[in-house]
Every structure is written in structure tokens, then in C-alpha cells.
Design a protein around this motif. Structure first.
Motif, short mmCIF file in Angstrom:
data_model
loop_
_atom_site.label_atom_id
_atom_site.label_comp_id
_atom_site.label_asym_id
_atom_site.label_seq_id
_atom_site.Cartn_x
_atom_site.Cartn_y
_atom_site.Cartn_z
N ARG A 164 0.84 -1.20 0.00
CA ARG A 164 0.00 0.00 0.00
C ARG A 164 0.87 1.24 0.00
NH1 ARG A 164 -2.02 3.09 4.32
NH2 ARG A 164 -1.28 1.56 5.86
N ARG A 165 0.59 2.15 -0.90
CA ARG A 165 1.30 3.42 -0.89
C ARG A 165 0.84 4.27 0.29
NH1 ARG A 165 4.32 4.94 -5.15
NH2 ARG A 165 4.14 3.75 -7.10
N ALA A 166 1.77 5.06 0.80
CA ALA A 166 1.43 5.93 1.92
C ALA A 166 2.27 7.20 1.83
CB ALA A 166 1.69 5.22 3.25
N ASP A 167 1.74 8.26 2.39
CA ASP A 167 2.53 9.48 2.50
C ASP A 167 3.66 9.23 3.50
OD1 ASP A 167 2.91 12.15 4.30
OD2 ASP A 167 2.63 12.63 2.18
N PRO A 168 4.92 9.51 3.14
CA PRO A 168 6.03 9.20 4.05
C PRO A 168 5.90 9.86 5.42
CG PRO A 168 6.86 9.74 1.87
CD PRO A 168 5.40 10.06 1.85
N VAL A 169 5.41 11.07 5.46
CA VAL A 169 5.28 11.77 6.74
C VAL A 169 4.11 11.21 7.53
CG1 VAL A 169 4.89 14.00 7.85
CG2 VAL A 169 6.39 13.84 5.85
N ALA A 170 2.99 10.96 6.86
CA ALA A 170 1.82 10.44 7.55
C ALA A 170 2.09 9.05 8.13
CB ALA A 170 0.63 10.39 6.59
N ALA A 171 2.93 8.26 7.46
CA ALA A 171 3.23 6.90 7.93
C ALA A 171 4.43 6.84 8.85
CB ALA A 171 3.49 5.99 6.72
N LEU A 172 4.98 7.99 9.20
CA LEU A 172 6.25 8.01 9.92
C LEU A 172 6.17 7.33 11.27
CD1 LEU A 172 9.15 8.92 9.88
CD2 LEU A 172 8.44 11.17 10.68
#
Length: 410
Positions: free
Chosen positions: A159-167
Motif C-alpha cells: 500500500r502506498r502511503a505518504d512518508p510523513v503520515a506513515a512516519l
């Protein structure tokens, strides 16, 4: 004659201090984002400035880390950083004075280890640092190299994720991984931001940072952070996937993430700059000769307190040896130490018994994480066997089942 004043950095001096550091490393200013992050991470009472005639002529500092060691313990370690001397002030003893002050402070803080990543490896051996881990560089021709993936790979959901949101969840997974391999760092809050630092001016034509998560049954099993650098020629697309970092909790998740990177559209190369030298990827690729593999030094380590450092790790085989240690820069370590231990624990105390092996603290630092063999160091004349059989015993005991690895610099 002018004199150099060595003292702890004040908050209002940081900009001048950092500007001197940038000048020593070529004079190209860091991006505002990177500069702001390093200021936020700065531990001011651990940073040193050398002053002369009202200006800064030297910098040094350290960060408080926990270092994973063989056996899984996390040992307090000073992460030495920001070391520089102005080009106008060479050969005046400024570097030596900063190293002396720093190691005295590290010892007073009760940190038995000091570690660093060297811009020039030749510098730090004279201060007792040995190369304790190495890193693998790979530039993989994915048009010609395939992957043999383990069972279960197809069951991993990506699953793709925003790098900051998934940090936050990625950092939790990283923290879970720290004890699995010697040389990894337990980081204080705030350090996770380094993994998503992405100044637009430093992308070199690549995309903004991207992130993909590997999951199964709703559980996060791994992540990869990367960017894509598009490129075309007359024959078509030949873009490059630039891997920032990749962590996984299972072989299937690990393989699924690598397979995803290999198959990104319009690319024919995956470039990985910092991987373990025994990366499992090496056993999945179909053609290692087309992977552009290179190895270089990574973590340099020196025991600040020999007894505490050697007692903090475990040993893969029973060991009972007397080490004759020479440490010219930290003389409190010089002398004979009896190391006894096995996989359950160890002790290391001073002794008057006859020595079995003779070496300097630099060799101890190199062998400490299990990545460099005492036998290989002996072959280079850097360890002397004084009791027959002692070298084989100690070399076996110091080894690690997985290679030590530093996942990022500091």
C-alpha cells in the motif's frame, strides 16, 4: 601567540558554529530544512567549539544513542559528529584537544562506547577508533536481474502511503528491528524525521520521497522509502529507483518490497546506497554480477571503558582470555583484562595474569560488533597471539551470526 579556547556551545552561537562546519565540508550551505532539523536535534551541552580571536576555528559534538550489540543489548554510545578544523588552523593540536575533551566527557557521562562515521577514514585510528561495520552499495540492472522470492510473498499486501503520515508506524517497526542486528541505533524522539527529510533542491532530478507499506492481516510488516529519477534515451525509458531505506519483519514482506522496487514502471535500475553486507537480497537476485556491488567502511567504534564495553555484549562461544590492551589516548584502558563469557553474558575485569592476546583499543573497536575477525586482524599484524589457541578461541567468540550494520549516518 594566540591561544585557542575550547568550550561548550551556547544556543546563540549555533548559527556561526554550523556555518564553520559547512565551510569545512566544502562551503555549500545545507538547505533550510536540513539546517533546521540538525538544530532541533542538537544537544548543546554535548557540542564543542574551539575559539580563537573571537571566531570559531573548530567544531565537534556527539549525540546520545543506544547501540545494539551482539546478544541484543542496547549499550549507551556517544555518536561523534560535526568534527571540523578550519583550514587556516591545521597542525595546531585543535583536533586532538577536541577529541581529548570529548572522550573525557563521554567517560564522565558513563557511556562505554563512542562511534562515528568518518568523512576521511585515515583520521580517527590515532584516537582509538576501529572500523566496526561496513555497508553495501548496489546498483542493480533490473532489466536483466530477477528475484527468487520465498513462499508467502504473494500474500503480502502493498500500500502506498505518504512518508510523513506513515512516519510513526514506520518508526515503531524500525525500533522493533534494532536489537536484531548489531550496529543499529536506538534513536531519541525527533530522529525519525531524518528518514523523511526531503529538500527539493537536493533531489538531483528525482521525485519527491515516496513510501510503500507491506501488510498482512492488517499488521505492518515492512516499509520502503524511495524516490524515482526518470530518464530516457533513444531506446526508451531507463529511470532509476533510489532507495532511501527498507525494513521488514519477515522474509515474505522483505521480498515483496524488493519485488515492488524492481518492477516500478519506466525504470531499469535500483540504486541502494546503504545496505548490510550480508543483505538477504544477495540470495534472492538471479545474477549478482549485474548488481554493481561495492563495499565501504561505515561505523567506526572505540571502547571508552574497555571493561564495561566488553561485559555489555555476549559471545557466540565460551571464552576465557586475558587481553593485553594498549590505549595511548585513553590510558585508563591500558593494561590486562580478563574476559570471560558465553551466549548468556560476560564479565571483563583487570587482572595480573599472563596475557593471551595483545592488541590496541583500535582492534577491540573493530572486532567489538562481530563484523571484523580478530584472526584477520592478526594476519595483518595488528593482534599478537601470546598463548597458542587463544586467537581461535577469541575470534570465534567475538563473531556475530549477522553482520553489523549502521542504517544511517549522523
Amino acid at each position: 601567540m594566540t591561544t585557542t579556547d575550547l568550550r561548550v556551545l551556547r544556543r546563540d552561537e549555533w548559527d556561526a558554529w554550523y556555518a564553520n562546519l559547512e565551510l569545512a565540508f566544502g562551503g555549500v550551505a545545507d538547505s533550510p530544512e536540513e539546517r533546521a532539523l540538525w538544530r532541533d536535534l542538537t544537544e548543546f551541552d554535548r557540542m564543542i567549539a574551539a575559539w580563537e580571536d573571537g571566531g570559531i576555528v573548530g567544531t565537534a559534538g556527539s549525540f546520545p544513542f543506544g547501540l545494539s550489540v551482539p546478544g541484543g543489548a542496547i549499550v549507551p554510545a556517544a555518536g561523534v559528529t560535526a568534527v571540523s578544523v578550519a583550514a587556516t588552523h591545521r597542525r595546531r593540536g585543535i583536533l586532538r584537544a577536541m577529541m581529548r575533551r570529548q572522550l573525557d566527557d563521554v567517560r564522565a557521562a558513563g557511556e562505554p562506547l563512542a562511534v562515528l562515521v568518518a568523512s576521511e577514514p585515515a583520521i580517527y585510528g590515532r584516537f582509538g577508533y576501529g572500523i566496526a561495520s561496513r555497508q553495501l552499495y548496489a546498483e542493480i540492472d533490473t532489466a536483466r536481474v530477477g528475484l527468487r522470492v520465498p513462499p508467502g510473498t504473494d500474500g503480502v499486501r502493498l500500500r502506498r502511503a505518504d512518508p510523513v503520515a506513515a512516519l510513526e508506524e514506520c518508526e515503531a517497526l524500525y525500533a522493533h528491528r534494532v536489537t536484531s542486528r548489531p550496529g543499529m541505533l536506538r534513536r531519541l524522539p525527533g530522529w525519525e524525521r531524518l528518514g523523511v527529510l526531503d529538500p527539493a533542491g537536493e533531489r538531483d532530478g528525482a521525485s519527491p520521497l515516496q513510501c510503500v507499506l507491506a501488510e498482512s492481516g492488517g499488521e505492518l510488516l515492512g516499509y520502503a522509502r524511495y524516490s524515482v529519477k526518470p530518464e530516457w534515451d533513444l531506446s526508451g525509458p531507463r529511470g532509476t529507483v533510489v532507495l532511501r531505506d527498507l525494513e521488514a519483519l519477515s522474509p515474505a514482506a522483505y521480498a515483496a518490497l524488493w519485488r515492488f522496487l524492481f518492477e516500478i514502471d519506466l525504470t531499469s535500475t535500483v540504486r541502494a546506497k546503504t545496505r548490510p553486507v550480508d543483505d538477504p537480497l544477495l540470495h534472492m537476485v538471479t545474477d549478482p554480477r549485474r548488481c554493481g556491488l561495492r563495499i565501504r567502511d561505515s561505523l567506526h567504534l572505540r571502547p571508552v571503558e574497555v571493561g564495561a564495553a566488553l561485559a555489555a555484549r555476549t559471545y557466540t562461544a565460551p571464552v576465557d582470555v586475558v587481553l593485553e590492551v594498549e590505549d595511548a589516548f585513553c590510558p585508563w584502558n591500558t593494561g590486562r583484562w580478563r574476559l570471560t563469557g558465553d551466549a548468556s553474558g560476560a564479565s571483563c575485569v583487570r587482572t595480573d595474569d599472563e596475557a593471551d592476546l595483545a592488541l590496541t583499543v583500535r582492534e577491540l573497536g573493530a572486532a567489538y560488533l562481530g563484523g571484523e575477525s580478530l584472526a584477520a586482524l592478526a594476519g595483518a599484524g595488528r593482534v599478537r597471539e601470546l598463548r597458542p589457541g587463544a586467537l581461535a578461541e577469541a575470534a570465534s567468540a567475538f563473531s556475530s551470526p549477522v553482520a553489523p550494520w549502521l542504517p544511517h549516518g549522523f
